[in-house]
Design a protein around this motif. Structure first.
Motif, PDB file in Angstrom:
ATOM      1  N   PRO A 149       3.812   2.640 -13.903  1.00  0.00           N
ATOM      2  CA  PRO A 149       3.550   2.795 -12.469  1.00  0.00           C
ATOM      3  C   PRO A 149       4.838   2.613 -11.677  1.00  0.00           C
ATOM      4  O   PRO A 149       5.581   1.675 -11.908  1.00  0.00           O
ATOM      5  CB  PRO A 149       2.528   1.716 -12.154  1.00  0.00           C
ATOM      6  N   THR A 150       5.079   3.522 -10.741  1.00  0.00           N
ATOM      7  CA  THR A 150       6.301   3.452  -9.941  1.00  0.00           C
ATOM      8  C   THR A 150       6.089   2.705  -8.637  1.00  0.00           C
ATOM      9  O   THR A 150       7.043   2.357  -7.968  1.00  0.00           O
ATOM     10  CB  THR A 150       6.805   4.868  -9.631  1.00  0.00           C
ATOM     11  N   VAL A 151       4.848   2.468  -8.262  1.00  0.00           N
ATOM     12  CA  VAL A 151       4.527   1.789  -7.011  1.00  0.00           C
ATOM     13  C   VAL A 151       3.849   0.467  -7.341  1.00  0.00           C
ATOM     14  O   VAL A 151       2.988   0.388  -8.217  1.00  0.00           O
ATOM     15  CB  VAL A 151       3.606   2.670  -6.142  1.00  0.00           C
ATOM     16  N   ASP A 152       4.218  -0.565  -6.613  1.00  0.00           N
ATOM     17  CA  ASP A 152       3.614  -1.875  -6.807  1.00  0.00           C
ATOM     18  C   ASP A 152       2.192  -1.850  -6.244  1.00  0.00           C
ATOM     19  O   ASP A 152       1.996  -1.541  -5.058  1.00  0.00           O
ATOM     20  CB  ASP A 152       4.455  -2.933  -6.088  1.00  0.00           C
ATOM     21  N   PRO A 153       1.142  -2.165  -7.040  1.00  0.00           N
ATOM     22  CA  PRO A 153      -0.239  -2.118  -6.548  1.00  0.00           C
ATOM     23  C   PRO A 153      -0.491  -3.076  -5.385  1.00  0.00           C
ATOM     24  O   PRO A 153      -1.366  -2.834  -4.560  1.00  0.00           O
ATOM     25  CB  PRO A 153      -1.081  -2.503  -7.753  1.00  0.00           C
ATOM     26  N   ALA A 154       0.249  -4.129  -5.266  1.00  0.00           N
ATOM     27  CA  ALA A 154       0.057  -5.078  -4.157  1.00  0.00           C
ATOM     28  C   ALA A 154       0.482  -4.459  -2.833  1.00  0.00           C
ATOM     29  O   ALA A 154      -0.058  -4.805  -1.778  1.00  0.00           O
ATOM     30  CB  ALA A 154       0.831  -6.357  -4.431  1.00  0.00           C
ATOM     31  N   LEU A 155       1.443  -3.551  -2.868  1.00  0.00           N
ATOM     32  CA  LEU A 155       1.901  -2.915  -1.633  1.00  0.00           C
ATOM     33  C   LEU A 155       0.966  -1.809  -1.166  1.00  0.00           C
ATOM     34  O   LEU A 155       0.993  -1.423  -0.006  1.00  0.00           O
ATOM     35  CB  LEU A 155       3.307  -2.332  -1.840  1.00  0.00           C
ATOM     36  N   VAL A 156       0.145  -1.272  -2.049  1.00  0.00           N
ATOM     37  CA  VAL A 156      -0.718  -0.154  -1.711  1.00  0.00           C
ATOM     38  C   VAL A 156      -2.083  -0.616  -1.222  1.00  0.00           C
ATOM     39  O   VAL A 156      -2.796   0.114  -0.568  1.00  0.00           O
ATOM     40  CB  VAL A 156      -0.861   0.781  -2.935  1.00  0.00           C
ATOM     41  N   SER A 157      -2.483  -1.840  -1.493  1.00  0.00           N
ATOM     42  CA  SER A 157      -3.807  -2.320  -1.082  1.00  0.00           C
ATOM     43  C   SER A 157      -3.856  -2.458   0.434  1.00  0.00           C
ATOM     44  O   SER A 157      -2.838  -2.696   1.086  1.00  0.00           O
ATOM     45  CB  SER A 157      -4.122  -3.662  -1.740  1.00  0.00           C
ATOM     46  N   PRO A 158      -5.045  -2.306   1.041  1.00  0.00           N
ATOM     47  CA  PRO A 158      -5.136  -2.336   2.503  1.00  0.00           C
ATOM     48  C   PRO A 158      -4.880  -3.720   3.091  1.00  0.00           C
ATOM     49  O   PRO A 158      -4.437  -3.828   4.218  1.00  0.00           O
ATOM     50  CB  PRO A 158      -6.546  -1.864   2.788  1.00  0.00           C
ATOM     51  N   GLY A 159      -5.186  -4.742   2.376  1.00  0.00           N
ATOM     52  CA  GLY A 159      -4.942  -6.082   2.883  1.00  0.00           C
ATOM     53  C   GLY A 159      -5.943  -6.492   3.943  1.00  0.00           C
ATOM     54  O   GLY A 159      -6.921  -5.797   4.218  1.00  0.00           O
ATOM     55  N   PRO A 160      -5.722  -7.630   4.582  1.00  0.00           N
ATOM     56  CA  PRO A 160      -6.682  -8.127   5.586  1.00  0.00           C
ATOM     57  C   PRO A 160      -6.739  -7.257   6.832  1.00  0.00           C
ATOM     58  O   PRO A 160      -7.796  -7.109   7.444  1.00  0.00           O
ATOM     59  CB  PRO A 160      -6.184  -9.531   5.913  1.00  0.00           C
ATOM     60  N   TRP A 161      -5.607  -6.632   7.229  1.00  0.00           N
ATOM     61  CA  TRP A 161      -5.627  -5.787   8.413  1.00  0.00           C
ATOM     62  C   TRP A 161      -6.446  -4.517   8.165  1.00  0.00           C
ATOM     63  O   TRP A 161      -7.137  -4.035   9.074  1.00  0.00           O
ATOM     64  CB  TRP A 161      -4.211  -5.428   8.848  1.00  0.00           C
ATOM     65  N   GLY A 162      -6.394  -4.005   6.995  1.00  0.00           N
ATOM     66  CA  GLY A 162      -7.216  -2.846   6.656  1.00  0.00           C
ATOM     67  C   GLY A 162      -8.696  -3.181   6.738  1.00  0.00           C
ATOM     68  O   GLY A 162      -9.505  -2.395   7.238  1.00  0.00           O
ATOM     69  N   PHE A 163      -9.063  -4.380   6.255  1.00  0.00           N
ATOM     70  CA  PHE A 163     -10.460  -4.812   6.349  1.00  0.00           C
ATOM     71  C   PHE A 163     -10.891  -4.939   7.803  1.00  0.00           C
ATOM     72  O   PHE A 163     -11.996  -4.515   8.175  1.00  0.00           O
ATOM     73  CB  PHE A 163     -10.649  -6.141   5.618  1.00  0.00           C
ATOM     74  N   VAL A 164     -10.035  -5.507   8.643  1.00  0.00           N
ATOM     75  CA  VAL A 164     -10.377  -5.688  10.059  1.00  0.00           C
ATOM     76  C   VAL A 164     -10.572  -4.333  10.733  1.00  0.00           C
ATOM     77  O   VAL A 164     -11.537  -4.136  11.488  1.00  0.00           O
ATOM     78  CB  VAL A 164      -9.282  -6.521  10.772  1.00  0.00           C
ATOM     79  N   VAL A 165      -9.690  -3.395  10.453  1.00  0.00           N
ATOM     80  CA  VAL A 165      -9.806  -2.071  11.074  1.00  0.00           C
ATOM     81  C   VAL A 165     -11.089  -1.380  10.632  1.00  0.00           C
ATOM     82  O   VAL A 165     -11.823  -0.809  11.456  1.00  0.00           O
ATOM     83  CB  VAL A 165      -8.568  -1.211  10.745  1.00  0.00           C
ATOM     84  N   ILE A 166     -11.396  -1.420   9.346  1.00  0.00           N
ATOM     85  CA  ILE A 166     -12.619  -0.782   8.838  1.00  0.00           C
ATOM     86  C   ILE A 166     -13.855  -1.478   9.415  1.00  0.00           C
ATOM     87  O   ILE A 166     -14.844  -0.816   9.780  1.00  0.00           O
ATOM     88  CB  ILE A 166     -12.638  -0.801   7.295  1.00  0.00           C
ATOM     89  N   ALA A 167     -13.840  -2.796   9.530  1.00  0.00           N
ATOM     90  CA  ALA A 167     -14.982  -3.525  10.104  1.00  0.00           C
ATOM     91  C   ALA A 167     -15.188  -3.135  11.566  1.00  0.00           C
ATOM     92  O   ALA A 167     -16.329  -2.939  12.013  1.00  0.00           O
ATOM     93  CB  ALA A 167     -14.767  -5.026   9.961  1.00  0.00           C
ATOM     94  N   LEU A 168     -14.090  -3.011  12.335  1.00  0.00           N
ATOM     95  CA  LEU A 168     -14.221  -2.595  13.738  1.00  0.00           C
ATOM     96  C   LEU A 168     -14.739  -1.165  13.856  1.00  0.00           C
ATOM     97  O   LEU A 168     -15.568  -0.868  14.726  1.00  0.00           O
ATOM     98  CB  LEU A 168     -12.877  -2.732  14.451  1.00  0.00           C
ATOM     99  N   LEU A 169     -14.278  -0.286  12.994  1.00  0.00           N
ATOM    100  CA  LEU A 169     -14.792   1.087  13.005  1.00  0.00           C
ATOM    101  C   LEU A 169     -16.283   1.125  12.672  1.00  0.00           C
ATOM    102  O   LEU A 169     -17.055   1.858  13.303  1.00  0.00           O
ATOM    103  CB  LEU A 169     -14.018   1.953  12.013  1.00  0.00           C
ATOM    104  N   ALA A 170     -16.687   0.336  11.701  1.00  0.00           N
ATOM    105  CA  ALA A 170     -18.107   0.291  11.332  1.00  0.00           C
ATOM    106  C   ALA A 170     -18.941  -0.245  12.491  1.00  0.00           C
ATOM    107  O   ALA A 170     -20.023   0.282  12.798  1.00  0.00           O
ATOM    108  CB  ALA A 170     -18.305  -0.567  10.086  1.00  0.00           C
TER     109      ALA A 170
END
Length: 109
Positions: free
Chosen positions: A20-41
């Protein structure tokens, strides 16, 4: 045929998986991604709720308008029937044309 299957098995086993050329930790959405998806929902749920409320209100208004129109048509039919009954109760053509009412059977010519 058996030789072809063995050759395919060796070819598949010999192929190395790429690193793998990309670190999987850098590609995950993280807590901000969860917050954005929760607000959209939450926004989608709120919009659907408001839409359903407006649709329901429109249906009720349409039903009430239909009832009012039916009542107006019924009232107009009753008034038309009363007018027709008054014309019939008026006594017919003798009373509608008083000039011809001088004789019981109308004018003689």
């Amino acid at each position: 045929m058996h030789d072809a299957l063995i050759a395919l098995a060796y070819a598949a086993a010999a192929t190395a998986t790429p690193e793998p050329t990309v670190d999987p930790a850098l590609v995950s959405p993280g807590p901000w991604g969860f917050v954005v998806i929760a607000l959209l929902a939450f926004a989608v749920v709120a919009l659907v709720w408001d839409m359903m409320r407006r649709i329901r209100r429109g249906r009720v208004r349409a039903d009430i308008n239909e009832e009012l129109d039916a009542e107006q048509q019924a009232g107009a039919a009753v008034r038309a029937t009363e007018v027709d009954d008054q014309d019939i109760d008026a006594g017919g053509p003798e009373e509608q044309f008083p000039d011809d009412a001088s004789t019981p059977n109308g004018p003689t010519r």
